[in-house]
Design a protein around this motif. Structure first.
Motif, PDB file in Angstrom:
ATOM      1  N   LYS A   1       0.805  -1.130   0.136  1.00 45.63           N
ATOM      2  CA  LYS A   1       0.020  -0.164  -0.069  1.00 45.63           C
ATOM      3  C   LYS A   1       1.019   1.222  -0.064  1.00 45.63           C
ATOM      4  O   LYS A   1       0.541   2.173  -0.672  1.00 45.63           O
ATOM      5  CB  LYS A   1      -0.607  -0.050   1.153  1.00 45.63           C
ATOM      6  CG  LYS A   1      -1.954  -0.989   1.153  1.00 45.63           C
ATOM      7  CD  LYS A   1      -2.885  -1.214   2.334  1.00 45.63           C
ATOM      8  CE  LYS A   1      -4.059  -2.179   2.363  1.00 45.63           C
ATOM      9  NZ  LYS A   1      -4.735  -2.348   3.632  1.00 45.63           N
ATOM     10  N   LEU A   2       1.952   1.078   0.692  1.00 44.05           N
ATOM     11  CA  LEU A   2       2.907   2.499   0.730  1.00 44.05           C
ATOM     12  C   LEU A   2       3.358   2.640  -0.575  1.00 44.05           C
ATOM     13  O   LEU A   2       3.577   3.672  -1.114  1.00 44.05           O
ATOM     14  CB  LEU A   2       4.054   2.070   1.905  1.00 44.05           C
ATOM     15  CG  LEU A   2       5.047   3.046   1.723  1.00 44.05           C
ATOM     16  CD1 LEU A   2       4.777   4.390   2.210  1.00 44.05           C
ATOM     17  CD2 LEU A   2       6.514   2.518   2.481  1.00 44.05           C
TER      18      LEU A   2
ATOM     19  N   GLN B   1       2.517   1.704  -3.419  1.00 39.44           N
ATOM     20  CA  GLN B   1       1.266   2.190  -4.546  1.00 39.44           C
ATOM     21  C   GLN B   1       0.932   3.678  -4.131  1.00 39.44           C
ATOM     22  O   GLN B   1       0.768   4.445  -5.298  1.00 39.44           O
ATOM     23  CB  GLN B   1       0.016   1.366  -4.397  1.00 39.44           C
ATOM     24  CG  GLN B   1       0.119  -0.094  -4.786  1.00 39.44           C
ATOM     25  CD  GLN B   1      -1.071  -0.989  -4.578  1.00 39.44           C
ATOM     26  OE1 GLN B   1      -2.174  -0.604  -4.912  1.00 39.44           O
ATOM     27  NE2 GLN B   1      -0.943  -1.999  -3.518  1.00 39.44           N
ATOM     28  N   TYR B   2       0.854   4.102  -3.195  1.00 40.19           N
ATOM     29  CA  TYR B   2       0.622   5.364  -2.643  1.00 40.19           C
ATOM     30  C   TYR B   2       1.694   6.532  -3.038  1.00 40.19           C
ATOM     31  O   TYR B   2       1.104   7.285  -3.997  1.00 40.19           O
ATOM     32  CB  TYR B   2       0.369   5.665  -1.266  1.00 40.19           C
ATOM     33  CG  TYR B   2       0.259   7.212  -0.730  1.00 40.19           C
ATOM     34  CD1 TYR B   2      -1.166   7.535  -0.685  1.00 40.19           C
ATOM     35  CD2 TYR B   2       1.253   7.898  -0.227  1.00 40.19           C
ATOM     36  CE1 TYR B   2      -1.479   8.947  -0.331  1.00 40.19           C
ATOM     37  CE2 TYR B   2       1.066   9.165   0.075  1.00 40.19           C
ATOM     38  CZ  TYR B   2      -0.233   9.947   0.139  1.00 40.19           C
ATOM     39  OH  TYR B   2      -0.491  10.930   0.254  1.00 40.19           O
ATOM     40  N   ILE B   3       2.932   5.977  -2.995  1.00 39.78           N
ATOM     41  CA  ILE B   3       4.053   6.889  -3.611  1.00 39.78           C
ATOM     42  C   ILE B   3       4.019   7.113  -5.035  1.00 39.78           C
ATOM     43  O   ILE B   3       4.388   8.178  -5.590  1.00 39.78           O
ATOM     44  CB  ILE B   3       5.437   6.121  -2.919  1.00 39.78           C
ATOM     45  CG1 ILE B   3       5.343   6.425  -1.536  1.00 39.78           C
ATOM     46  CG2 ILE B   3       6.697   6.915  -3.559  1.00 39.78           C
ATOM     47  CD1 ILE B   3       6.591   5.487  -0.863  1.00 39.78           C
TER      48      ILE B   3
ATOM     49  N   LYS C   1       1.305   6.736  -7.091  1.00 36.62           N
ATOM     50  CA  LYS C   1       0.337   7.596  -7.489  1.00 36.62           C
ATOM     51  C   LYS C   1       0.065   9.100  -7.044  1.00 36.62           C
ATOM     52  O   LYS C   1      -0.719   9.905  -7.642  1.00 36.62           O
ATOM     53  CB  LYS C   1      -1.262   6.729  -7.252  1.00 36.62           C
ATOM     54  CG  LYS C   1      -0.997   5.325  -7.962  1.00 36.62           C
ATOM     55  CD  LYS C   1      -2.245   4.739  -7.535  1.00 36.62           C
ATOM     56  CE  LYS C   1      -2.665   3.398  -7.784  1.00 36.62           C
ATOM     57  NZ  LYS C   1      -3.948   2.470  -7.439  1.00 36.62           N
ATOM     58  N   ASN C   2       0.535   9.205  -5.767  1.00 34.83           N
ATOM     59  CA  ASN C   2       0.142  10.419  -5.022  1.00 34.83           C
ATOM     60  C   ASN C   2       1.388  11.112  -4.681  1.00 34.83           C
ATOM     61  O   ASN C   2       1.088  12.287  -3.825  1.00 34.83           O
ATOM     62  CB  ASN C   2      -0.661  10.289  -3.812  1.00 34.83           C
ATOM     63  CG  ASN C   2      -1.958   9.086  -4.076  1.00 34.83           C
ATOM     64  OD1 ASN C   2      -2.868   9.785  -4.737  1.00 34.83           O
ATOM     65  ND2 ASN C   2      -1.956   8.021  -3.879  1.00 34.83           N
ATOM     66  N   THR C   3       2.424  10.921  -5.089  1.00 31.78           N
ATOM     67  CA  THR C   3       3.689  11.956  -4.492  1.00 31.78           C
ATOM     68  C   THR C   3       4.695  12.483  -5.762  1.00 31.78           C
ATOM     69  O   THR C   3       4.515  12.013  -6.961  1.00 31.78           O
ATOM     70  CB  THR C   3       4.585  11.020  -3.835  1.00 31.78           C
ATOM     71  OG1 THR C   3       5.274   9.988  -4.691  1.00 31.78           O
ATOM     72  CG2 THR C   3       3.857  10.376  -2.453  1.00 31.78           C
TER      73      THR C   3
ATOM     74  N   GLU D   1      -3.496  -0.372 -11.330  1.00 33.75           N
ATOM     75  CA  GLU D   1      -4.311  -0.517 -10.026  1.00 33.75           C
ATOM     76  C   GLU D   1      -4.451  -2.051  -9.826  1.00 33.75           C
ATOM     77  O   GLU D   1      -4.505  -2.782  -8.871  1.00 33.75           O
ATOM     78  CB  GLU D   1      -5.788   0.157 -10.121  1.00 33.75           C
ATOM     79  CG  GLU D   1      -6.616   0.028  -9.152  1.00 33.75           C
ATOM     80  CD  GLU D   1      -6.207   0.483  -7.727  1.00 33.75           C
ATOM     81  OE1 GLU D   1      -6.426   0.057  -6.797  1.00 33.75           O
ATOM     82  OE2 GLU D   1      -5.512   1.633  -7.955  1.00 33.75           O
TER      83      GLU D   1
ATOM     84  N   GLY E   1       3.813  -0.537  -7.748  1.00 34.01           N
ATOM     85  CA  GLY E   1       4.116   0.887  -6.794  1.00 34.01           C
ATOM     86  C   GLY E   1       5.456   1.267  -7.199  1.00 34.01           C
ATOM     87  O   GLY E   1       6.149   0.730  -8.219  1.00 34.01           O
TER      88      GLY E   1
END
Length: 610
Positions: A126-127, A129-131, A133-135, A156, A161
């Motif tokens: 999850k970490l 994937q977040y990095i 898509k969102n950073t 997705e 990630g």
């Protein structure tokens, strides 16, 4: 009677809602043969069906490898489920609520370290994937993925990630969440610093492809560098979760399509699988850059009957494809090889030629393994030279000679003589000479590794026919087979014989039967086997259950079996006494030998009167 925390009553309720033919039929093509259903065993390689399902008894048994049991045992064997997982899955399918009984039973409870690592991998996934898509850090990686033709939806779907370049992004998060860092290192997520002062991330500045087990649990990562960093690909190390020799990328997503089609497409890398998925090939998995192993092949065989090997089109990929053929065929699957022109890999071909052409001209045009072998060796010969041409034909005939089907052999021989100016008769004569020599060299059968599966039947079968057992051994088997179908006989045997079975496994099975009937359960082989949870006993019970009890059983027969079983210890004692008497005679102790002789006469009289 209970299995761990699941009472036998609950197990019986679950079993009543499932027909073994329906469950086994999801994995094995079954055909009716009298009162039985037969098919090729999913647990070993065989050429003719020895796997039998008995609807009336709700059991399966393989006369080749000895595997056997009921619905629960089948799911445990083919899916790798624990007992509780198999029960829970069957209950869910039948819309049965088994409530608190679905908790993991004590002796199969998951290793706490393994549980903690699974939690950590899920968090790491999850970490990353977040990095991505969102950073700001993930933008370059996202651009790279899109340049490779991967859209947001597929990113997705596969949980892709990005691990940032910082040394300890994940290590800090794991420490804050109070994960034990030494265990995290053991599981391959982080590494310890050389000075022993802290930990750093295993993956940095890499695009990460999550690797799942067949249940969908995240167990490892494959990291790809975007620049010229070496190694280009870096996988998680081996751990209690991840074993490269038997893990296949994307098996968790591909399993439904593989089962439906009974066909699997085997790739080498992550992106090949993902691009093929986008092309409609949803039954694709990958070996993740490692060589195909026997363990991989066994995993594949449980899911598919056919495999299309779609490795890279360069020489390394084609060599690997050639090496995969005997491994897969030994496991018992039909093999085809997809040939990608221009030395391209599947990803490159799809990008340049499109999905439709890839499916039509590569996957659907895959050639049988024999044809691929002929093409593979062909490139090593200069066919414009007569000597090289003759050498190739000799090599080709050796390959064709290995084909078991006469029609297929004729097909490939005719293909060969159509291209080269030689008669069919001379080619066939050479082929037959090759086969004759091979038979002389291999006179002990066609499957030495598995003697019980030899077509020539020269190997020793794993399970002997009853006539080959000693009298007491056969009596015990016959008696147990009757007891599985007759509670009154079981009660009688318990009173008259108890635990005096001479074979340990028979004594154990008898004890289980006594306990089963003591709880008031009706004779039911499938239900009885559900309580065993020991592979050897399950196999033995299924073998005995196949014998049934319809063979002229009466009180006299039962008593004869019991008498034969009780006689054996005395027969052994007499045999030992005879050996002792011979030793006394040879040592010159005539008096002692005479005494032993008297003892033997007395024992023999007792044996006759019993």
């Amino acid at each position: 009677m209970s299995n761990g925390r699941i009472p036998q009553e609950v197990i019986e309720a679950v079993l009543k809602h499932h027909d073994i033919v329906d469950v086994v039929g999801r994995y094995v093509h079954l055909s009716k043969q009298g009162h039985y259903m037969k098919g090729l065993c999913p647990f070993h390689s065989e050429k003719s069906p020895s796997f039998t399902v008995t609807p009336e008894k709700q059991i399966y048994h393989c006369f080749g490898c000895g595997a056997g049991g009921g619905v629960i045992q089948f799911l445990m064997a083919i899916e790798g489920y624990t007992f509780t997982e198999a029960i829970s899955g069957l209950a869910k399918e039948a819309n049965l609520d088994i409530g608190t009984y679905a908790q993991a039973d004590g002796h199969v409870q998951q290793n706490p370290e393994k549980t903690k690592l699974l939690e950590a991998y899920e968090l790491a996934g999850k970490l990353y994937q977040y990095i991505l898509k969102n950073t700001e850090q993930g933008k370059q990686a996202m651009q790279y993925l899109r340049s490779r033709g991967l859209n947001d939806k597929v990113i997705e779907t596969f949980g892709i990630g990005y691990a940032p370049p910082q040394w300890d992004t994940l290590a800090q998060l794991l420490e804050r969440r109070q994960f034990p860092l030494p265990l995290m290192e053991k599981g391959g997520l982080i590494s310890s610093r050389q000075d022993g002062q802290g930990y750093f991330d295993k993956f940095r500045d890499r695009i990460l492809f999550p690797i799942h087990d067949w249940k969908g649990q995240l167990i490892a990562f494959g990291g790809r560098a975007m620049g010229d960093v070496q190694p280009k690909y870096l996988n998680s190390p081996e751990s209690i979760l991840f074993h490269k020799s038997r893990s296949l990328y994307n098996m968790h997503l591909a399993r439904p399509a593989i089962r439906k089609l009974r066909k699997l497409v085997l790739f080498e890398g992550y992106v090949d699988v993902i691009k093929a998925w986008e092309s409609g090939i949803t039954n694709g998995v990958a070996t993740m850059g490692t060589a195909l192993t026997d363990e991989h092949a066994d995993v594949i065989r449980k899911q598919a009957d056919q495999v299309v090997v779609a490795y890279d089109g360069d020489s390394a990929g084609q060599n690997a494809a050639y090496k995969s053929i005997p491994i897969l065929e030994k496991a018992g699957v039909q093999v085809q090889i997809a040939m990608i022109p221009g030395g391209k890999d599947p990803d490159e071909y799809i990008t340049s030629q499109g999905s439709e052409r890839f499916v039509r001209e590569v996957i659907e045009a895959a050639v049988p393994s024999i044809k691929y072998k002929l093409l593979y060796f062909r490139k090593n010969y200069k066919l414009q030279e007569d000597g090289e041409k003759l050498r190739y034909i000799q090599q080709a005939l050796k390959i064709i000679a290995d084909i078991p089907s006469p029609i297929e052999r004729e097909h490939y021989v005719r293909d060969l003589v159509t291209e080269f100016p030689y008669s069919y008769e001379s080619a066939l004569q050479t082929l037959n000479e090759i086969r004759l020599q091979a038979e002389k060299n291999n006179k002990f059968g066609d499957n030495k590794d598995k003697a019980w599966n030899n077509v020539m039947n020269d190997g020793t079968p794993r399970e002997r026919s009853p006539s080959l057992y000693r009298a007491y051994h056969n009596a015990e088997r016959q008696l147990l087979a009757i007891m599985m179908y007759d509670r009154e006989v079981a009660h009688y045997v318990e009173r008259e014989l108890g635990d005096q079975f001479n074979v340990d496994a028979h004594a154990a099975l008898a004890a289980y039967l006594y306990a089963y009937y003591a709880q008031g359960f009706e004779p039911n082989p499938s239900s009885f086997m559900a309580m065993l949870q020991e592979a050897d006993l399950e196999s033995l019970a299924s073998s005995l259950a196949m014998m049934g009890n319809s063979h002229g059983v009466n009180d006299q027969v039962i008593d004869d079996y019991i008498r034969e079983i009780k006689k054996y210890p005395q027969q052994q004692l007499i045999e030992r006494k005879r050996e002792e008497m011979i030793r006394a005679e040879r040592s010159g102790d005539i008096t002692r030998a005479a005494q032993i002789g008297i003892e033997i006469i007395s024992l023999e009289k007792q044996l006759k009167s019993s």
